[in-house]
Enzyme design. Structure first.
Site, PDB file in Angstrom:
ATOM      1  N   HIS A 154      11.774  -1.044 -12.755  1.00 44.51           N
ATOM      2  CA  HIS A 154      11.662  -2.505 -12.894  1.00 44.51           C
ATOM      3  C   HIS A 154      11.774  -3.123 -11.509  1.00 44.51           C
ATOM      4  O   HIS A 154      12.794  -2.944 -10.835  1.00 44.51           O
ATOM      5  CB  HIS A 154      12.772  -3.016 -13.809  1.00 44.51           C
ATOM      6  N   HIS A 164       0.822  -1.217   0.000  1.00 40.62           N
ATOM      7  CA  HIS A 164       0.000   0.000   0.000  1.00 40.62           C
ATOM      8  C   HIS A 164       0.857   1.269   0.000  1.00 40.62           C
ATOM      9  O   HIS A 164       1.927   1.322   0.606  1.00 40.62           O
ATOM     10  CB  HIS A 164      -0.918   0.009   1.230  1.00 40.62           C
TER      11      HIS A 164
HETATM   12  C1  LIG Z   1      24.259  -5.641  -8.149  1.00 42.84           C
HETATM   13  C2  LIG Z   1      24.612  -6.057  -9.554  1.00 42.84           C
HETATM   14  C3  LIG Z   1      23.869  -5.146 -10.546  1.00 42.84           C
HETATM   15  C4  LIG Z   1      26.116  -5.887  -9.702  1.00 42.84           C
HETATM   16  O1  LIG Z   1      26.506  -6.364 -10.956  1.00 42.84           O
HETATM   17  P1  LIG Z   1      27.975  -6.078 -11.491  1.00 42.84           P
HETATM   18  O2  LIG Z   1      28.177  -4.607 -11.606  1.00 42.84           O
HETATM   19  O3  LIG Z   1      28.171  -6.889 -12.730  1.00 42.84           O
HETATM   20  O4  LIG Z   1      28.910  -6.531 -10.299  1.00 42.84           O
HETATM   21  P2  LIG Z   1      29.842  -7.836 -10.187  1.00 42.84           P
HETATM   22  O5  LIG Z   1      29.099  -9.071 -10.550  1.00 42.84           O
HETATM   23  O6  LIG Z   1      31.113  -7.517 -10.914  1.00 42.84           O
HETATM   24  O7  LIG Z   1      30.123  -7.904  -8.622  1.00 42.84           O
HETATM   25  C5  LIG Z   1      30.912  -6.929  -7.950  1.00 42.84           C
HETATM   26  C6  LIG Z   1      31.038  -7.364  -6.498  1.00 42.84           C
HETATM   27  O8  LIG Z   1      29.756  -7.227  -5.868  1.00 42.84           O
HETATM   28  C7  LIG Z   1      29.312  -8.504  -5.387  1.00 42.84           C
HETATM   29  N1  LIG Z   1      27.879  -8.598  -5.680  1.00 42.84           N
HETATM   30  C8  LIG Z   1      27.300  -8.494  -6.885  1.00 42.84           C
HETATM   31  N2  LIG Z   1      25.970  -8.615  -6.792  1.00 42.84           N
HETATM   32  C9  LIG Z   1      25.719  -8.815  -5.476  1.00 42.84           C
HETATM   33  C10 LIG Z   1      24.519  -9.012  -4.764  1.00 42.84           C
HETATM   34  N3  LIG Z   1      23.323  -9.014  -5.394  1.00 42.84           N
HETATM   35  N4  LIG Z   1      24.601  -9.149  -3.434  1.00 42.84           N
HETATM   36  C11 LIG Z   1      25.809  -9.146  -2.801  1.00 42.84           C
HETATM   37  N5  LIG Z   1      26.973  -8.953  -3.439  1.00 42.84           N
HETATM   38  C12 LIG Z   1      26.923  -8.786  -4.766  1.00 42.84           C
HETATM   39  C13 LIG Z   1      30.123  -9.533  -6.144  1.00 42.84           C
HETATM   40  O9  LIG Z   1      30.227 -10.733  -5.418  1.00 42.84           O
HETATM   41  C14 LIG Z   1      31.434  -8.812  -6.318  1.00 42.84           C
HETATM   42  O10 LIG Z   1      32.151  -8.892  -5.102  1.00 42.84           O
HETATM   43  P3  LIG Z   1      33.760  -9.031  -5.100  1.00 42.84           P
HETATM   44  O11 LIG Z   1      34.273  -7.751  -5.734  1.00 42.84           O
HETATM   45  O12 LIG Z   1      34.104  -9.144  -3.639  1.00 42.84           O
HETATM   46  O13 LIG Z   1      34.075 -10.237  -5.904  1.00 42.84           O
HETATM   47  C15 LIG Z   1      24.177  -7.508  -9.883  1.00 42.84           C
HETATM   48  O14 LIG Z   1      25.051  -8.462  -9.292  1.00 42.84           O
HETATM   49  C16 LIG Z   1      22.769  -7.832  -9.460  1.00 42.84           C
HETATM   50  O15 LIG Z   1      22.476  -8.209  -8.308  1.00 42.84           O
HETATM   51  N6  LIG Z   1      21.835  -7.662 -10.445  1.00 42.84           N
HETATM   52  C17 LIG Z   1      20.452  -7.952 -10.271  1.00 42.84           C
HETATM   53  C18 LIG Z   1      20.086  -9.179 -11.112  1.00 42.84           C
HETATM   54  C19 LIG Z   1      18.602  -9.404 -11.174  1.00 42.84           C
HETATM   55  O16 LIG Z   1      17.843  -9.001 -10.331  1.00 42.84           O
HETATM   56  N7  LIG Z   1      18.157 -10.060 -12.240  1.00 42.84           N
HETATM   57  C20 LIG Z   1      16.741 -10.266 -12.452  1.00 42.84           C
HETATM   58  C21 LIG Z   1      16.376  -9.810 -13.839  1.00 42.84           C
HETATM   59  S1  LIG Z   1      14.663 -10.016 -14.145  1.00 42.84           S
END
Ligand SMILES: CC(C)(COP(=O)(O)OP(=O)(O)OC[C@H]1O[C@@H](n2cnc3c(N)ncnc32)[C@H](O)[C@@H]1OP(=O)(O)O)[C@@H](O)C(=O)NCCC(=O)NCCS
Length: 211
Positions: free
Chosen positions: A144, A135
Site C-alpha cells: 500500500h 521508473h
Molecule cells: C508510524 C505509525 C504506524 C505509528 O503508529 P502507532 O504504532 O500507533 O504509534 P503511536 O501513534 O503510538 O506513536 C508512537 C511514537 O511515534 C511517534 N510517531 C508516530 N507516527 C509518527 C510519524 N509518522 N512520524 C514521526 N513520529 C511518529 C509518536 O509521536 C509517538 O512518539 P512519542 O512516543 O514520543 O509520543 C503511524 O503513526 C503512521 O504514521 N501511520 C501512517 C498513517 C497513514 O499513512 N495513513 C494513510 C492511510 S491511507
C-alpha cells in the site's frame, strides 16, 4: 452489464467503487463479513459475505478486494484466485500509468497517481490518491502506497509493506517485507523486514507487523 464484486465494504471500498464507475463498471456489489447486518456501503449494496462471494464467484466479470490491512487483503486475494475469481485491476482515468509499467491483478490505481516506465507492481497493490511510483520501482505483493507518497526511481518495496501518507523514499532504496513507513517520513537508507520507521531522515521506531 458487467458485474464487479468488491470484497470489503470499507471507506477504501467506496473510493474503489467510485473509481470503478469511472472505469465503466456500472453493476457494483459489495461483500463483507459484517453482512447481513451491513447492507450498504455508501451508494452501493452489500449483498453477502466472503463465503457467499466464493459460492457465486462465476457470476462476476471482475473481482477486487478493498481491505486496507495488507495481510488480510493478500490472503483474500489468494483465496479468490484459487476459487477461479476473475481478479481485475482498476486505474482511475486521471492516473497516468506508463505503457511500459506492469500492474498486478487486484491492484487499484486511484486518482492522480503517476506510475513511470518499467515500474513493476505486484498482486493487490493499493496505489492511493496522488502517489507517484517512479521508473524501475519494484513493488511486491499487497503493498500500500498511501496518498501523496513518493517513490523515486529504482526503489524496491517488499511484500505487505505500507508506505505512509506523504512519505518519500530516495532512489534505489530497498524496503523489506512487512515494513511500515510512517506518515511524512523521508527514507534515505535500506529498511530491513518487519521494521517501522518514522521521521526525517527515517529512523527505526520499532519492530512491528505490517500485515
Ligand atoms: C508510524 C505509525 C504506524 C505509528 O503508529 P502507532 O504504532 O500507533 O504509534 P503511536 O501513534 O503510538 O506513536 C508512537 C511514537 O511515534 C511517534 N510517531 C508516530 N507516527 C509518527 C510519524 N509518522 N512520524 C514521526 N513520529 C511518529 C509518536 O509521536 C509517538 O512518539 P512519542 O512516543 O514520543 O509520543 C503511524 O503513526 C503512521 O504514521 N501511520 C501512517 C498513517 C497513514 O499513512 N495513513 C494513510 C492511510 S491511507
Amino acid at each position: 452489464m458487467r458485474r464487479l464484486a468488491i470484497l470489503g465494504a470499507s471507506g477504501h471500498g467506496k473510493v474503489m467503487a467510485d473509481t470503478a464507475e469511472c472505469c465503466n463498471w456500472h453493476a457494483i456489489e459489495f461483500f463483507d463479513d459484517a453482512w447481513p447486518e451491513l447492507q450498504h456501503n455508501g451508494a452501493w449494496p452489500v449483498i453477502g459475505d466472503t463465503a457467499s462471494l466464493l459460492e457465486r464467484i462465476e457470476q462476476f466479470d471482475g473481482v477486487m478486494v478493498a481491505i486496507g490491512n495488507n495481510g488480510i487483503r493478500h490472503g483474500k486475494l489468494l483465496a479468490l484466485q484459487a476459487a477461479g475469481a476473475r481478479l481485475c485491476s482498476l486505474v482511475h482515468p486521471s492516473a497516468t500509468v506508463s505503457r511500459y509499467a506492469a500492474l498486478g491483478e487486484g491492484s487499484v490505481v486511484l486518482a492522480g497517481v503517476v506510475v513511470n516506465a518499467d515500474a513493476c507492481i505486484g498482486l493487490g497493490a493499493i496505489l492511493n490518491t496522488g502517489c507517484s511510483i517512479d521508473h524501475d520501482c519494484v513493488l511486491g505483493a499487497a503493498v500500500h502506497v498511501s496518498p501523496g507518497a513518493r517513490l523515486a526511481g529504482g526503489v524496491a518495496v517488499g511484500n505487505l509493506s505500507w508506505i505512509g501518507i506523504g512519505a518519500c523514499v530516495r532512489q534505489l532504496v530497498r524496503i523489506g517485507d512487512r515494513v511500515i513507513v510512517g506518515a511524512g517520513a523521508a527514507v534515505t537508507a535500506d529498511v530491513a523486514d518487519d521494521l517501522t520507521v518514522v521521521g526525517v531522515p527515517a529512523r527505526i521506531l520499532f519492530k512491528a507487523d505490517a500485515s
